[in-house]
Design a protein around this motif. Structure first.
Motif, short mmCIF file in Angstrom:
data_model
loop_
_atom_site.label_atom_id
_atom_site.label_comp_id
_atom_site.label_asym_id
_atom_site.label_seq_id
_atom_site.Cartn_x
_atom_site.Cartn_y
_atom_site.Cartn_z
N LYS A 80 0.84 -1.19 0.00
CA LYS A 80 0.00 0.00 0.00
C LYS A 80 0.87 1.24 0.00
CE LYS A 80 -4.53 -0.36 1.99
NZ LYS A 80 -5.33 -0.25 3.19
N PHE A 97 1.13 5.17 1.05
CA PHE A 97 0.57 6.28 1.82
C PHE A 97 1.30 7.57 1.46
CE2 PHE A 97 -0.57 2.57 4.25
CZ PHE A 97 -1.85 2.86 4.71
N TRP A 122 -0.08 14.50 -1.25
CA TRP A 122 -1.48 14.19 -1.52
C TRP A 122 -2.13 15.31 -2.34
CZ3 TRP A 122 -4.75 10.27 -1.38
CH2 TRP A 122 -6.12 10.53 -1.40
N GLU A 126 -3.20 6.36 -0.49
CA GLU A 126 -4.03 6.81 0.60
C GLU A 126 -3.31 7.94 1.32
OE1 GLU A 126 -5.60 4.54 4.46
OE2 GLU A 126 -5.68 3.29 2.66
N THR A 184 -5.38 7.41 10.90
CA THR A 184 -4.97 6.15 10.27
C THR A 184 -4.33 5.25 11.33
OG1 THR A 184 -4.37 7.53 8.37
CG2 THR A 184 -3.81 5.18 8.26
#
Lengths: 345, 532
Positions: free
Chosen positions: A189, A191, A197, A214, A220
């Motif tokens: 994954k 992040f 972002w 993400e 989180t």
């Protein structure tokens, strides 16, 4: 009269009455790319490549801006201006200026290797070439992207088997998106730090196909990070924000990682010499491909690079600018950290 | 070499001591025995003689990489390490197709080729380079240039070995010290007890003190502590065994031949004695400045003039071996009595007892400490009377309580890029004081600022000097720093006429302008007061 003057406000084309990447507010600015040392706040009008447009708006807010495509030309007060791919980051462009049968090209920042997302650098024939020289010493010779990507993947998988999170340090605009290409196939994954972002969202909105990621949020759960990847900008390195990823390893992606001392100074667990600037050979090849009679070297090791060119039959001179190259490409630190602080609360 | 290069890479980038320790013990558990012996030798400062000068290495690299000398220099100043610069500049190799050669093979080749002709050396070096990867080239160059500072202490090597072979670190430290030859010693021999006994010159690991970091009163009752002057010389061990005298420096260098004054002691000391003390120039039992000692170390031959101008004495303060027995476990006051008896006996002007300072309260001792500089001392050593003589730097029983340094405000006038983790960063500065309207440089300093401050000064240098060739940049004289130093001596090698001992940056005086700095006269007054 030279087509471009080096003034205290920046590179100025008197014939067309416009500036290129000015470091003070001006009436008309043509922008090579959206990094903060090239795209600065306060000018009345901006012109850039269409892929730079959303990024420029993200960074400079509500500005008067128009965009064109590569190889499309516009006429500004009788001067023919066109943009050509520079391969540095998404939207990055060289700027070609033609007036009275004389052609000048301003490189902005560039790299020769096609990274798959920024567009492939195209040499543009010209009389005078204004080139960056961030890595203008022969100690900087990059390995192919494939090879570095493999090193990064191996490092991530080592971390994963040791139960550590891999924290990759990469500039939020450019390097972060490039690194994401490297790890998109890995079964982990991704992040993203808030600053990255924001760029990520902007590019998704503009229609770019980027890997699923993400955002790191205060809520989180810590377990989610374990063995996975966090991409963060240099400004986040070493801050308390990183604590929640423990245990983690830090890998810095930057051309400066070519030299051991820099890896040690950054206190990084791993350094990947992955740069969005041309290496020594890239700079020399680019200069030769332009066929320019005269070269101005701007930021970086401009003194060494221009002397070498002079000794090898290409007339060159160094110019003092306020461009900073890779090392000091400052993130908008205050805004991101305020954002992160807001997230924490 | 591949395995060693990958060890060096791990050690160089790892930020955690435990990871380094693991990497090392893994290496010691799996590497070839001959290689291990060489690796121990390298990390403890035993290396073959240089077979080739740095100048030749640079020249051959320029030739292979087709670069002009000025560009090579420029690269070197940016990288800050010659071995690494060369590794980065050499063209692509055929490393993948080349068979791996061992570390011991390379080091023994260095020894074999030391006296060879230049073309033979050149052929060996270039063909070795072209068969290596970048990381291997770096290690190979480091082996050649003999500067192996890569963030691994001897202590760490000792701990890793201890872990691998299952012995106490203090035992390992002793066994790998002293005089042994990596090209003949085997790994088993080196770490066995017998070998330790046969080598008569073998010193003990030094016990080192930390700087006192609390109030002296916190050390508890005065009666538990012994105070001595702290001398500014070279820490040394004087060994009298098997009818011979050996003198070791703390850097584990055998210095017997450098100090012929000590040879007379062979006939005066009993056998089976090891003394710990200070190698220091002295006349009439009084210590002389370190600068005088510097005139002698580093010289190949000691001349009559040296012996006259800078005669060396040994200020003994501990005894580690007596009648051939290791007595390091005895409490300090017992060792002290033995030491006093031994030193009193020869009555030779070269062997002196470093005196104990009598004091009845910490306040009194603090007052005595103020007079350290007049004694030619840099402060006071505090040693617990009940303490054993331990191995390496340990907290608790021995403390150094140095006097405050001398300070002077100065302005930075030149800057140069640093080395290692400060590569490509301006961190080496030259400072000046005022002399009328002129500035006179008087000291260089490389340490004392935080990483953040260095970054700030680096940015100032880059903004306030035009880029030019060569390593040194002239900087606008604007930043003021307080420079601290331990001593001052007259010098005709410096424009200012003075040489400072241990100059470093004490703090950045952002509150001061270049008009407020000290003058050359201030320095001269300090020389008058403290430099005699």
């Amino acid at each position: 009269m030279p087509l471009i003057d080096f003034t205290h406000k920046g590179l100025y084309c008197a014939a067309g009455d416009f500036y290129i990447d000015p470091w003070q507010p001006v009436n008309k600015a043509i922008i090579t790319h959206a990094h903060s040392d090239h795209a600065r706040w306060g000018s009345n009008y901006y012109l850039c490549h269409e892929a730079s447009l959303p990024l420029l708006k993200l960074r400079l807010g509500d500005i008067a801006v128009e965009s064109i495509q590569w190889n499309e030309s516009v006429n500004i007060n009788g001067v023919k201006v066109s943009l050509h791919p520079a391969g540095h980051i998404i939207g990055s462009s060289q700027i070609r200026i033609e007036y009275n049968n004389e052609v000048w090209v301003v490189s902005g920042d560039y790299k020769i290797e096609d990274d798959g997302i920024s567009g492939k650098f195209e040499p543009v024939k010209c009389n005078v070439f204004i080139s960056e020289s961030t890595f203008g010493l022969p100690i900087y010779n990059w390995k192919p992207q494939e090879e570095i990507f493999q090193n990064i993947k191996d490092w991530i998988s080592d971390n994963r088997s040791a139960g550590r999170t891999s924290v990759l340090i990469a500039y939020s605009l450019g390097k972060a998106q490039r690194v994401m290409q490297c790890i998109k196939d890995a079964d982990v994954k991704i992040f993203l730090h808030g600053a990255i972002w924001n760029v990520h969202q902007t590019l998704l909105d503009a229609g770019y196909d980027l890997p699923v990621a993400e955002r790191v949020l205060p809520g989180t759960p810590k377990e989610h990070f374990k063995g996975n990847i966090v991409i963060a900008p240099p400004s986040a390195d070493g801050t308390p924000w990183m604590k929640k990823f423990a245990p983690y390893s830090v890998g810095v992606c930057s051309g400066w990682m070519q030299v051991r001392g820099n890896v040690r100074r950054r206190n990084a667990d791993a350094g990947f010499a992955l740069s969005d600037h041309a290496d020594w050979k890239g700079l020399l090849d680019a200069v030769k491909a332009t066929g320019a009679e005269k070269v101005f070297a701007t930021h970086g090791f401009q003194a060494a690079f221009s002397r070498y060119l002079n000794e090898n039959g290409i007339e060159a001179a160094e110019v003092k600018t306020e461009f900073r190259g890779e090392e000091e490409e400052q993130e908008k630190r205050s805004t991101t950290s305020e954002q992160e602080r807001a997230d924490e609360n | 070499m591949k395995q060693f290069a990958s060890l060096i890479k791990q050690l160089g980038t790892s930020t955690k001591t435990n990871e380094k320790l693991d990497a090392l013990s893994h290496y010691f558990a799996s590497a070839d025995d001959a290689d291990k012996v060489w690796v121990i030798a390298l990390f403890s400062g035993r290396r073959p003689k240089r077979m080739v000068s740095s100048a030749f290495l640079s020249l051959w690299c320029m030739e292979v990489a087709e670069l002009p000398a000025w560009l090579f220099e420029e690269c070197y100043h940016t990288v800050g390490d010659l071995g690494e610069t060369i590794a980065l500049l050499l063209p692509e190799s055929n490393a993948n197709k080349s068979p791996d050669k061992s570390v011991s093979w390379f080091l023994e080749s260095f020894i074999r080729l030391e006296k060879a002709d230049e073309p033979v050396k050149k052929e060996f070096i270039i063909s070795s380079w072209m068969a290596m990867s970048k990381d291997e080239r770096f290690v190979f160059n480091k082996l050649l240039t003999g500067n192996f500072r890569i963030g691994v202490s001897q202590k760490m090597i000792v701990n890793a070995l201890a872990k691998t072979v299952g012995l106490e670190p203090s035992v390992i430290a002793h066994r790998i010290s002293g005089n042994w030859d990596p090209s003949t010693a085997s790994f088993q021999e080196l770490l066995s007890e017998e070998a330790t006994n046969i080598d008569f010159s073998k010193p003990y690991p030094f016990y080192l003190a930390y700087a006192l970091d609390t109030a002296v009163n916190d050390l508890g009752p005065e009666s538990e502590w012994q105070a001595e002057w702290k001398w500014d010389g070279i820490r040394g061990q004087m060994i009298r065994r098997n009818n011979e005298i050996f003198v070791w420096s703390r850097g584990e260098e055998l210095m017997t031949d450098k100090f012929p004054e000590y040879h007379a002691l062979r006939d005066l000391l009993p056998d089976g004695i090891v003394l710990d003390g200070e190698i220091i120039p002295s006349i009439d039992k009084k210590p002389l400045p370190f600068a005088l000692l510097q005139t002698r170390i580093g010289r190949k031959n000691v001349t009559k003039k040296h012996l006259q101008d800078a005669p060396i004495a040994f200020f003994a303060y501990d005894i580690l071996e007596y009648e051939g027995q290791d007595i390091r476990e005895l409490p300090l006051d017992k060792r002290r009595s033995l030491l006093e008896a031994i030193v009193a006996n020869p009555g030779h002007p070269v062997l002196l007892l470093s005196p104990v300072i009598n004091f009845s309260s910490w306040e009194q001792l603090a007052a005595i400490r103020e007079s350290a500089r007049e004694m030619g001392s840099e402060g006071i050593m505090l040693k617990r009377r009940s303490s054993a003589y331990q191995v390496g730097r340990k907290v608790g029983d021995w403390w150094k309580w140095k006097i405050d340094p001398l300070v002077i405000d100065a302005v930075m006038i030149y800057a140069q890029k640093g080395h290692g983790r400060r590569s490509n960063l301006y961190t080496d500065y030259t400072f000046a004081v005022k002399d009328g309207d002129k500035l006179v440089s008087f000291a260089k300093a490389y340490s004392g600022l935080t990483d953040k401050e260095f970054a700030e000064v680096d940015a100032f240098v880059k903004r306030n000097s035009l880029e030019k060739f060569g390593p040194v940049r002239t900087v606008k004289p604007e930043l003021v720093f307080e420079i601290a130093f331990e001593g001052i001596a007259a010098s005709n090698r410096h424009k200012s006429g003075v040489a400072l001992r241990f100059p470093r940056i004490n703090r950045w005086r952002k509150d001061k302008s270049p008009n407020d700095i000290n003058t050359l006269d201030d320095l001269r007054k300090m020389l008058e007061t403290y430099g005699k």
